[in-house]
Enzyme design. Structure first.
Site, short mmCIF file in Angstrom:
data_model
loop_
_atom_site.label_atom_id
_atom_site.label_comp_id
_atom_site.label_asym_id
_atom_site.label_seq_id
_atom_site.Cartn_x
_atom_site.Cartn_y
_atom_site.Cartn_z
N ALA A 186 74.64 -26.74 -39.62
CA ALA A 186 74.12 -25.73 -38.99
C ALA A 186 74.29 -25.83 -37.62
O ALA A 186 73.62 -26.80 -36.96
CB ALA A 186 72.37 -25.79 -39.34
N GLY A 188 73.60 -23.70 -34.21
CA GLY A 188 72.80 -22.41 -33.74
C GLY A 188 71.32 -22.87 -33.09
O GLY A 188 71.12 -23.99 -32.79
N GLY A 189 70.47 -21.87 -32.85
CA GLY A 189 69.18 -22.29 -32.60
C GLY A 189 68.38 -23.28 -33.21
O GLY A 189 68.61 -23.41 -34.35
N CYS A 240 76.59 -25.23 -25.17
CA CYS A 240 75.57 -26.12 -25.24
C CYS A 240 75.77 -27.32 -24.26
O CYS A 240 74.63 -27.79 -23.86
CB CYS A 240 75.04 -26.33 -26.69
SG CYS A 240 76.27 -27.39 -27.38
#
Length: 452
Positions: A186, A188-189, A240
């Site tokens: 995963a 993402g956020g 990020c």
């Protein structure tokens, strides 16, 4: 059967064929085709990503598509991922690689092309099938990228179903996928990553970024600041691993500010700082309206005047750091914080305090000519990677020149509530069987020898 259950069944059937009929050369050819396909369609897919998501910079996305695809292939090229990986000469221990099965690849809207590409490459390298669940706001460009890859892989007779994408993604479908697959990756956020970890299946996630960059003394400030501006402005700051704060020697303030201006950064006045802060955050996080937008866009929103060509807005601290100054937090746009320090230990303390506020475990940067200070920062900062004398945004995710595996999924260790503290790559999608015979020729030490 639901749509997701059908996709899982199709993936399992394809993976069984791929696992039993594709040797190392076949697998490597599939990986090469996957990465080369994105390289060849870099411009079209970059344009689609900008148009669909409304964030980022077209030219930077083109560069990202090309450099990540080249880097992933170069990093995986020639590495063994099938059968016997190695035999320990001393103990005779044999390590045998085996695939996990079906991978759920959850991908973000910030990197909707290269993240699916790298996850597909890692899955195929380790003989796993993969189903991509893209962010709903990037579903078209992500699907286009995956469709190009699937079409190109027909050249090696890849079994139908080895690479799939959820065409109309929803939160419910993604959660179902994570529940049915064998492992989730995963990107993402944090809510999505937390959902992956609570799915009941093994999962690899990422932590929030808030990259603190220290400028040491006795360096070329113009050179270092140029690299910081390059990293902070890349793709309008949505990476990020992009630089978030510049921590500099207090006596070098004027020199550092001059370097920022030389590299097309606007250093805000105290009044301008407050105007930018007013549009920058909502409920403690980067406001949606400025995510991935240009410095000029943000300046206009804030009602401040900056020169054409301004790449970054620089906000000096209010005298505090960490929770005492909101500028210490992650800013997913080309806005950079500045903090002065008196001595190097204080610089580390400022960086760590800001990381404790947000971004613990991810990445920090250091521009220094002192090996002692480089080792000190690496030893004391709770980050999984320390980037030295380079733009963090474009090298923390791996580089041909720095030894970090090329990826788009950066583990942040227990500091960031992640299971790994390194760059995610194909090895994390392998089960390893260890064959351990007793070596009678090895002398067992006496108790006295063991305890002396």
């Amino acid at each position: 059967m639901t749509e997701i259950q059908q996709m899982i069944a199709k993936a399992r059937a394809a993976q069984a064929i791929y696992m039993n009929h594709f040797d190392q050369d076949d697998v490597d050819q599939a990986v090469k085709i996957t990465t080369r396909t994105i390289y060849d369609h870099a411009e079209e897919l970059a344009r689609m990503a900008v148009e669909e998501t409304g964030m980022g910079v077209y030219e930077d996305k083109v560069a990202k598509n090309r450099n990540k695809s080249k880097g992933v292939w170069w990093d995986l090229k020639g590495k063994k991922s099938i059968g016997i990986l190695g035999i320990d000469e001393r103990t005779g221990l044999i390590e045998i690689a085996k695939p996990i099965g079906v991978v759920a690849g959850v991908t973000p809207m910030t990197n909707p092309i290269v993240t699916p590409m790298s996850k597909i490459a890692f899955a195929l390298k380790s003989r796993n099938a993969i189903i991509i669940a893209p962010h709903p706001k990037a579903k078209r460009c992500s699907a286009k990228a995956v469709h190009y890859i699937v079409e190109a892989l027909k050249a090696v007779d890849l079994p139908d179903g080895m690479v799939q994408i959820v065409e109309e993604p929803t939160l419910e479908k993604t959660q179902a996928l994570m529940g049915y697959c064998d492992v989730t990756v995963a990107t993402g956020g944090m809510p999505m990553v937390k959902s992956a970890y609570s799915s009941g299946k093994p999962s690899y996630g990422v932590g929030a970024g808030n990259v603190q960059v220290i400028l040491d003394r006795n360096i070329d400030y113009a050179l270092a600041v140029g690299k910081i501006v390059t990293g902070r402005s890349f793709d309008n700051g949505i990476i990020c691993s992009g630089e978030q704060s510049c921590i500099y020697p207090q006596e070098a303030r004027e020199e550092v500010i001059a370097a920022f201006r030389q590299h097309h950064a606007h250093v805000c006045s105290a009044e301008e700082r407050e105007k930018v802060l007013a549009v920058l955050f909502e409920e403690g996080h980067t406001a949606r309206q400025v995510v991935g937008q240009s410095a000029l866009f943000i300046a206009q929103k804030a009602g401040i005047s900056v020169a054409d060509g301004t790449k970054v807005l620089v906000l000096e601290s209010n005298g505090g750091f960490g929770i005492d100054d909101p500028i210490s937090k992650e800013k997913m746009c080309p806005v950079l914080a500045m903090f002065p320090y008196q001595y190097f230990d204080q610089a580390i303390d400022i960086a760590q305090t800001n990381l404790n506020c947000e971004g613990n475990g991810h990445t920090a940067g250091l521009h220094s000519n002192s090996q002692a200070n480089i080792i000190k920062a690496g030893s004391e900062l709770s980050v999984s990677r320390l980037i030295v004398n380079a733009p963090c945004a474009t090298t923390a995710g791996g580089s041909i020149q720095n030894g970090l595996p090329v990826t788009n999924t950066l583990g942040c260790g227990s500091w960031g509530n992640n299971s790994i503290s390194e760059n995610f790559t194909f090895k994390h999608l392998l089960n390893i069987t260890r064959v351990a015979p007793l070596q009678t020729r090895m002398q067992v030490p006496t108790d006295e020898e063991i305890w002396k």
